[in-house]
Motif scaffolding. Structure first.
Motif, mmCIF file in Angstrom:
data_model
loop_
_atom_site.group_PDB
_atom_site.id
_atom_site.type_symbol
_atom_site.label_atom_id
_atom_site.label_comp_id
_atom_site.label_asym_id
_atom_site.label_seq_id
_atom_site.Cartn_x
_atom_site.Cartn_y
_atom_site.Cartn_z
ATOM 1 N N VAL A 1252 0.467 6.578 -0.219
ATOM 2 C CA VAL A 1252 0.083 7.471 0.872
ATOM 3 C C VAL A 1252 1.297 7.829 1.684
ATOM 4 C CG1 VAL A 1252 -2.222 6.532 0.962
ATOM 5 C CG2 VAL A 1252 -0.444 5.483 2.354
ATOM 6 N N PRO A 1253 1.239 8.904 2.451
ATOM 7 C CA PRO A 1253 2.375 9.284 3.273
ATOM 8 C C PRO A 1253 2.644 8.260 4.342
ATOM 9 C CG PRO A 1253 0.693 11.005 3.223
ATOM 10 C CD PRO A 1253 0.155 9.845 2.530
ATOM 11 N N GLY A 1254 3.864 8.242 4.757
ATOM 12 C CA GLY A 1254 4.266 7.347 5.823
ATOM 13 C C GLY A 1254 4.926 6.099 5.325
ATOM 14 N N ARG A 1255 4.828 5.806 4.041
ATOM 15 C CA ARG A 1255 5.495 4.636 3.505
ATOM 16 C C ARG A 1255 6.939 4.946 3.169
ATOM 17 N NH1 ARG A 1255 0.955 1.258 0.063
ATOM 18 N NH2 ARG A 1255 -0.699 1.485 1.590
ATOM 19 N N LYS A 1256 7.730 3.909 2.991
ATOM 20 C CA LYS A 1256 9.182 4.069 2.854
ATOM 21 C C LYS A 1256 9.632 4.242 1.419
ATOM 22 C CE LYS A 1256 9.951 3.516 7.232
ATOM 23 N NZ LYS A 1256 10.472 4.603 8.065
ATOM 24 N N GLU A 1257 8.731 4.182 0.436
ATOM 25 C CA GLU A 1257 9.175 4.292 -0.953
ATOM 26 C C GLU A 1257 9.737 5.682 -1.217
ATOM 27 O OE1 GLU A 1257 6.355 1.014 -0.665
ATOM 28 O OE2 GLU A 1257 6.311 3.096 -0.044
ATOM 29 N N GLU A 1258 10.644 5.763 -2.173
ATOM 30 C CA GLU A 1258 11.282 7.024 -2.512
ATOM 31 C C GLU A 1258 10.356 7.867 -3.386
ATOM 32 O OE1 GLU A 1258 14.859 5.973 -4.400
ATOM 33 O OE2 GLU A 1258 15.949 5.591 -2.542
ATOM 34 N N VAL A 1259 10.512 9.187 -3.259
ATOM 35 C CA VAL A 1259 9.762 10.139 -4.064
ATOM 36 C C VAL A 1259 10.655 10.534 -5.241
ATOM 37 C CG1 VAL A 1259 8.500 12.295 -4.067
ATOM 38 C CG2 VAL A 1259 8.639 10.948 -1.970
ATOM 39 N N MET A 1260 10.414 9.966 -6.391
ATOM 40 C CA MET A 1260 11.311 10.167 -7.524
ATOM 41 C C MET A 1260 10.717 11.212 -8.478
ATOM 42 S SD MET A 1260 13.842 8.171 -6.900
ATOM 43 C CE MET A 1260 14.662 8.053 -8.461
ATOM 44 N N HIS A 1314 14.814 11.671 -1.249
ATOM 45 C CA HIS A 1314 14.223 11.610 0.096
ATOM 46 C C HIS A 1314 13.728 13.003 0.461
ATOM 47 C CE1 HIS A 1314 13.502 9.631 3.941
ATOM 48 N NE2 HIS A 1314 13.959 10.721 4.552
ATOM 49 N N ARG A 1315 12.752 13.055 1.384
ATOM 50 C CA ARG A 1315 12.235 14.326 1.861
ATOM 51 C C ARG A 1315 11.864 14.212 3.331
ATOM 52 N NH1 ARG A 1315 8.121 16.750 -1.152
ATOM 53 N NH2 ARG A 1315 6.909 17.384 0.644
#
Length: 1357
Positions: A1252-1260, A1314-1315
């Motif tokens: 979900v949005p708001g977490r720190k994981e990267e969008v790969m 990152h975004r």
């Protein structure tokens, strides 16, 4: 009888024969007026002694010119008999006699001085008597005046008079007339406009004025004045433009070819004018109300805006200088370079820097707001002083007229700000400067030096500028160290002209006063003044008439092949260049790509093979009328030397006088600087990008020299015939035609052989050596496979294509006929190369001659020739060219079939004399091919011409306009009046300092020899796409409605996105309303904005041509905002969101489909405005797990969830997904990917991107750059720290400071690490603008880019 015949011929020799009755009546009336006015002046006693005899000679010459005019006259603009010249002398005589009588009457009846200016009485008897005597002397000098050619023919004088009155009385300083009708139209239009405003101004000045009060009626006058001036400045002086609104486009009908070619230019012009009129209707009303409201208030009194524009004029003069190729003739390169400066080949439109966009916006604000405010403040101050009686302190413009017509001066001043900034702002700057000088003169006293200084500087601004250009041309042309003597007369005239330098200066002043050209006599150093000319210069409307099959007889096409010279065939490229300039010239001028410009300026566009002179005829507010004159591709020796002069660089010159010590880096040497200042031209731009065609010509003789190459061409010829006959929709009709079947009956026999002598074993692959001809068996042995393959590719039912079928018989008969026609056209000498090329060209242009009885069956339907055989011979030429790049590729029938199909769609193959060729070029077809036969100056060669549409780079050279006008006038006098027909005359020899040969070659024919002269073409700013993006398109009711609707939908979606966990406005704009409709004139491409998983790719961007246009469907007013947030989460968090969202999948092209296939296996489909996703469409496993993960809330109502997901569903059967189940649905979709919505796929690839949005994981996930202009290369160095970076080391590497020479290019790929999203609750993921920003890692570089500048390639596995 003999005596009467002799008398008749004698009478004809001393008189002219008028063609019309009106000419006879006019001649009689003028003869009576000459006699009457001459007798009146004689009776009044104006002439005495010997001058009476001289006056009688003048009268006799005027009357005799009505019987037998001087042919050719020194002021005649054309060769041969000129009927208008006969009326010039009597008309001028009547005008001068009337003026003498009026001045004499005024000098005798004026008792007191009525008009004084700076203590000079302009209505004193002495002054009027002096003017009368001057006109008397001028009248007595008529024989000398007309011999030298100081007066033009009467229609030219009328055009010039109306033009000058409109310019200097009504302020139309850039509205040059394009014809006599246009001059009268523009003059009457200005009179009507001033007459309508006169009443308001007259009544307002009659009212009482106070220091702190402005009458309302005067405010109404000022508001209407600005609105009317704005409208007049945006209209062309040519009335035919308005008439074109009620007419249709020009259609050229060629009955023999049954082709209708519609000229696109009139329709584009009509649409542009219609848009401008609609925009003016709205804008003028707004301007009138706005300026009335501001003027009636106390803004001017409180702010005192009088000096607000002093510093604007220098700021608009410096930027054009630093963009020149050689700024101030001192630096060796531009100080502000364009992005294309170092590019070898430009592939996109010219890039516009942000600073230039701000400059355009500033100029727009100045022209429409600041300058009118400044002038209206000046008007208020001046009128207040006028009404208070302080007349002597007013500016010169207000003192020249009485108080009742003061509105005329205001109209002239307000219209002065409508031209380009470098013209209008200069005049306004001098106007403010003069006004301050007047105020100083009131303080210092009337006898001060400032008052005299004001009188000198108050001369018309244009006259001083014209005098400067004339003197610069003269001294550049006669400079001793660079004079080029073209003949012995030049060597004699050079020292003879030196003692007369002072007289030359006076002559230049007189010439500038009357705007007459100062031309070199026979091209020498002796200059004489010519007659007055309008800005258009040429009195005739001459433009090139292209010779093609639509305007020549069929017999001449077959026998003599007219128009086969290079100049006629190459003129189409200049015509296409004119159309390209018609789209972009006005916008490019406003963008500053051509530097400073003004009316009648001349520029030369030079490229590898195109050299054209562009003459600016009329400049208005958002419009430019120009004329293009194209020179020969392969010009004379003199032209080539001057082309080398304008294309060679001077950066490497290291000379200083006689030595070579070098030069300072980035600065020109002393010799180069000195040489550049003594030129009548200067290079402005070296990389001016314009859409055009690259021309490639190959010798057909070298490509068909050997027999093997001719055999390959013949083979492709046969295969082309088979392709077109099998793909024709009339194939069934042909096979059922009884007449054809009867004619082909002998060909049905298996043992049939055609033993025509034209067949040759060296060039026919299916030639049967045993039977000495082309038999049916040998034909089937070579081409049967190809026939069967083409038959199998038919969309309709598959026909029988075996060896004995009717289809094979038809193909055999057509192929034999086609080759026999080729042999007949080659005079049965196919073994000879010249004969073979002659026959090939004859068939290429459609000249098929059926000479055999066995081929007469073709007359049953001539469509077989037009639709099968002619395209076959043309396509074979293209396939033969492809053979050189890949010899064995077309051996595969599938590859050959696809190649022919592709060429049919993307390539136009036609003869250059065919009207379809011109239509294809003017319609911007991407590629064209033709076979050209050139017969010129003893040459007889065949060329294969290949055109490819691309962006061409031109050098823009600005030429001194007085140099052009002077050389043109000199050529006209030398060829028409002096009749010098020497082709090697000295006046056309090369002179690099003035480009004498190129300028003289561009004169109207037959004086010059340009290969193309365009009609007067008007370019509008609305057709320039980049300028529309900066300033917006025209204002109309439809555009306003679309803008309001789109803004409303955007606000609704933006508010919904901002209230749902940092939703992105752009991401939630998936079903958004359409943007304001684009009314781009002449463009068939619709502008659309389509989301790609949250990124918006505009229809104008570089990727617009890769995808078909898409229509956006606006959502209904009842759409839930939370549904858009769910969609944004799905699209944003899934690594395969490019394929999960249907709106991004169907926009991808087929060749990229493999890269964009979803990891979840979703099938790309077209998004529908009613398509939804519901729980009922999901698999049972997902429904059960979704219900177990979060128990349902009974308070939540079931309804439709408008997620534009691309899956078919029914609104009646859909169930809403509550908010607490949305994030669970994201994870389930990731886990069940293929089972849920597509083909079964492994679901064990867990990724942080599914969270979900708001977490720190990267969008790969991987992306590809499609628009490098969206790269934010300096965001990492911002002092405001708008973004929170994931790592400080990444921030230092993500920008120009670390990239150095490396640049992100279109097509580069990388993965997103990152975004930043607008309105995000997480500060580390929050964007400081209303667009999503991606941080893309490309190799070891980090690139921050707006999401609309990339396309997504799928998950990073």
């Amino acid at each position: 009888v003999w005596y009467e015949t002799f008398v008749c011929f004698s009478l004809l020799s001393v008189s002219i024969r008028n063609r019309e009755v009106l000419e006879n009546i006019l001649a009689v009336v003028l003869a009576i007026l000459v006699a009457f006015l001459g007798s009146v002046l004689y009776i009044e006693g104006f002439f005495k002694d010997i001058w009476v005899f001289q006056f009688c000679l003048v009268i006799a010459s005027c009357q005799y010119s009505l019987l037998k005019s001087v042919q050719p006259d020194s002021s005649s603009p054309r060769h041969g008999h000129n009927r208008i010249i006969a009326y010039s002398r009597p008309v001028y005589f009547c005008m001068c006699c009337g003026l003498i009588w009026l001045l004499d009457y005024g000098s005798k009846t004026t008792s007191a001085t009525r008009f004084r200016l700076y203590q000079v009485a302009f209505t004193s008897p002495l002054l009027l008597a002096s003017a009368r005597d001057l006109v008397i002397v001028f009248t007595l000098c008529f024989p000398l005046v007309f011999f030298i050619g100081l007066l033009p023919q009467v229609n030219t004088f009328g055009m010039y008079l109306c033009e000058q009155l409109d310019i200097h009385v009504f302020g139309g300083n850039v509205t040059a007339s394009t014809s006599l009708l246009a001059a009268v139209h523009s003059f009457i239009r200005s009179i009507v406009a001033v007459a309508l405003l006169y009443g308001l101004c007259y009544v307002a000045l009659r009212e009482s004025w106070e220091a702190q009060h402005i009458p309302v009626l005067f405010s109404v006058f000022c508001g209407l004045l600005v609105a009317v001036s704005y409208h007049l400045s945006r209209q062309s002086s040519d009335p035919s433009v308005m008439i074109a609104l009620g007419t249709r486009g020009t259609v050229i009908l060629c009955p023999r070819l049954a082709v209708q070619v519609k000229d696109p230019l009139p329709e584009k012009l009509k649409n542009s004018v219609s848009e401008r009129l609609q925009s003016d209707l709205i804008v003028c009303i707004v301007i009138a109300v706005l300026y009335f409201a501001i003027h009636v208030s106390t803004v001017f009194i409180a702010l005192q805006l009088l000096g607000c524009g002093d510093s604007v004029w220098p700021s608009n003069m410096i930027p054009p200088q630093v963009r020149k190729q050689l700024p101030w003739h001192c630096f060796s390169h531009p100080l502000l370079k364009t992005k294309e400066y170092y590019q070898f080949e430009v592939r996109v439109h010219a890039f516009i820097w942000k600073s230039r966009q701000r400059g355009i916006n500033k100029a727009f604000i100045l022209k429409l707001k600041l300058w009118p405010f400044l002038l209206k403040d000046c008007v208020r101050v001046d009128v207040c002083m006028l009404m208070c009686g302080r007349w002597c302190s007013l500016p010169l413009t207000l003192q020249l007229v009485p108080r009742d017509v003061v509105g005329l001066s205001f109209a002239e001043l307000v219209r002065a700000v409508c031209p380009p900034p470098n013209i209008g702002e200069s005049r306004v700057f001098f106007f403010v400067f003069f006004l301050r000088c007047v105020c100083m003169s009131c303080v210092l006293g009337p006898s001060s030096f400032v008052e005299a200084f004001l009188v000198v500087l108050s001369m018309p601004f244009g006259y001083l500028w014209e005098l400067f250009h004339k003197l610069r041309f003269v001294y550049t042309y006669i400079a001793p160290w660079q004079i080029t003597w073209g003949s012995a007369f030049h060597a004699f005239a050079q020292p003879f002209a030196v003692p007369h330098s002072a007289m030359l200066f006076v002559q230049a002043m007189v010439s500038a006063l009357f705007s007459t050209p100062l031309n070199p006599f026979l091209g020498s150093a002796i200059f004489i003044t010519s007659y007055v000319r309008p800005v258009k210069f040429w009195e005739r409307d001459y433009n090139t008439k292209r010779v093609d099959h639509s305007n020549t007889r069929l017999a001449s096409q077959l026998d003599r092949n007219p128009g086969s010279d290079d100049n006629n065939l190459n003129s189409i490229f200049y015509e296409h260049l004119t159309r390209s300039l018609q789209h972009s010239l006005c916008g490019d001028l406003l963008l500053g790509r051509w530097g400073n410009y003004s009316t009648s300026d001349c520029f030369i566009l030079a490229s590898d093979y195109l050299n054209a002179l562009v003459h600016l005829i009329e400049i208005g507010n958002g419009l430019v009328t120009f004329q293009l004159r194209g020179l020969e591709f392969r010009g004379t020796y003199c032209q080539q030397r001057e082309v080398e002069a304008i294309t060679e660089g001077v950066e490497e010159d290291e000379g200083f006088c006689c030595c070579e010590p070098g030069h300072i880096p980035h600065v020109l040497s002393f010799n180069a600087t000195f040489g550049q200042r003594w030129l009548a031209w200067e290079v402005l731009v070296t990389k001016y990008v314009l859409e055009g065609y690259s021309i490639t010509d190959n010798s057909a003789a070298s490509m068909l020299q050997v027999f093997d190459l001719r055999k390959i061409l013949t083979t492709y010829y046969v295969k082309g015939i088979i392709y077109y006959v099998t793909t024709s929709p009339k194939l069934e009709e042909w096979l059922a035609n009884e007449m054809m079947q009867e004619g082909l009956q002998p060909c049905r026999d298996r043992n049939y052989v055609d033993m025509d002598a034209t067949f040759n074993p060296n060039i026919d692959e299916d030639y049967d050596h045993r039977l000495a001809g082309i038999s049916r068996d040998s034909f089937c042995g070579v081409y049967l496979t190809w026939i069967q393959y083409c038959s199998s590719r038919r969309e309709k039912k598959v026909l029988d294509a075996d060896k004995d079928s009717a289809l094979v018989t038809l193909c055999y008969g057509l192929c034999v006929l086609g080759r026999r026609a080729l042999g007949t056209a080659s005079h049965h000498m196919s073994s000879n190369l010249e004969s073979f090329l002659y026959g090939l060209h004859a068939l290429f242009k459609g000249d098929f001659r059926i000479s055999s009885v066995r081929d007469e069956w073709i007359f049953a339907d001539m469509e077989l020739l037009r639709k099968v055989v002619v395209p076959g011979i043309r396509m074979s030429l293209k396939l033969h060219q492809d053979h050189f790049t890949s010899p064995d590729e077309y051996d595969d029938p599938a590859v050959l079939y696809e190649a022919i199909t592709s060429h049919e769609q993307n390539l136009v193959i036609a003869h250059e004399g065919d009207p379809a060729w011109r239509s294809a070029v003017l319609s911007n077809s991407p590629s064209l091919l033709a076979l050209r036969h050139v017969m010129d100056d003893g040459t007889n060669e065949y060329k294969i011409i290949m055109l490819n549409k691309r962006y061409l780079s031109f050098r823009v050279i600005k030429v001194n306009k007085e140099c052009v006008r002077g050389l043109w006038a000199g050529q006209q006098q030398e060829l028409v009046f002096l009749r010098n027909r020497n082709p090697e005359r000295g006046s056309i020899q090369n002179a690099k300092q003035a480009l004498r040969n190129m300028i003289n070659s561009s004169c109207d024919q037959p004086i010059g020899y340009p290969i193309y002269v365009s009609p007067l073409t008007t370019s509008y700013s609305e057709t320039h796409q980049q300028l529309r993006e900066i300033l917006g398109g025209p204002i109309s009711i439809g555009n306003i409605r679309n803008f309001v609707i789109s803004t409303w939908h955007r606000l609704r979606k933006g508010c919904g996105a901002g209230c749902n966990s940092g939703g992105n406005i752009e991401d939630s704009d998936l079903g958004g309303g359409g943007s304001s409709a684009s009314n781009n004139v002449g463009s068939n491409e619709s502008q659309s904005s389509v989301s790609h998983g949250g990124s918006v790719i505009s229809g104008n961007g570089p990727a617009a041509n890769l995808h078909p246009p898409v229509t956006s469907h606006p959502p209904t007013l009842g759409t839930s905002h939370s549904s858009h947030s769910v969609q944004s989460s799905l699209v944003r968090q899934s690594p395969a969101r490019a394929s999960m969202a249907s709106q991004s999948s169907y926009r991808y092209s087929s060749r990229h489909s493999s890269l964009r296939t979803s990891a979840t296996g979703l099938v790309p489909c077209r998004r529908s405005s009613t398509s939804q996703i519901s729980l009922r469409n999901l698999p049972t496993s997902i429904q059960s797990r979704l219900s177990m993960a979060n128990p349902p809330d009974p308070s939540v109502q079931l309804g439709s969830l408008s997620i534009q997901y691309g899956l078919p569903s029914s609104s009646s059967s859909s169930q809403s997904i509550p908010a607490y189940k949305r994030h669970t649905l994201v994870g389930l979709l990731a886990a069940e990917g293929g089972n849920a919505l597509g083909d079964p796929q492994p679901s064990n690839h867990a990724s942080p991107a599914y969270h979900v949005p708001g977490r720190k994981e990267e969008v790969m996930y991987r992306v590809q750059i499609i628009d490098p202009s969206h790269v934010m290369e300096a965001i990492n160095m911002s002092k405001r720290k708008e973004l929170q970076w994931p790592d400080e080391g990444i921030r230092l590497k993500a920008g120009r400071s670390n990239w150095r020479e490396w640049n992100p290019q279109e097509g580069m790929e990388g993965h997103v690490i990152h975004r930043w999203v607008p309105c995000s609750r997480d500060p580390g993921s929050r964007s400081h603008i209303d667009k999503t920003i991606l941080l893309v890692q490309i190799e070891d570089k980090y690139v921050p880019i707006v999401e609309s500048g990339v396309i997504e390639l799928g998950a990073e596995v």
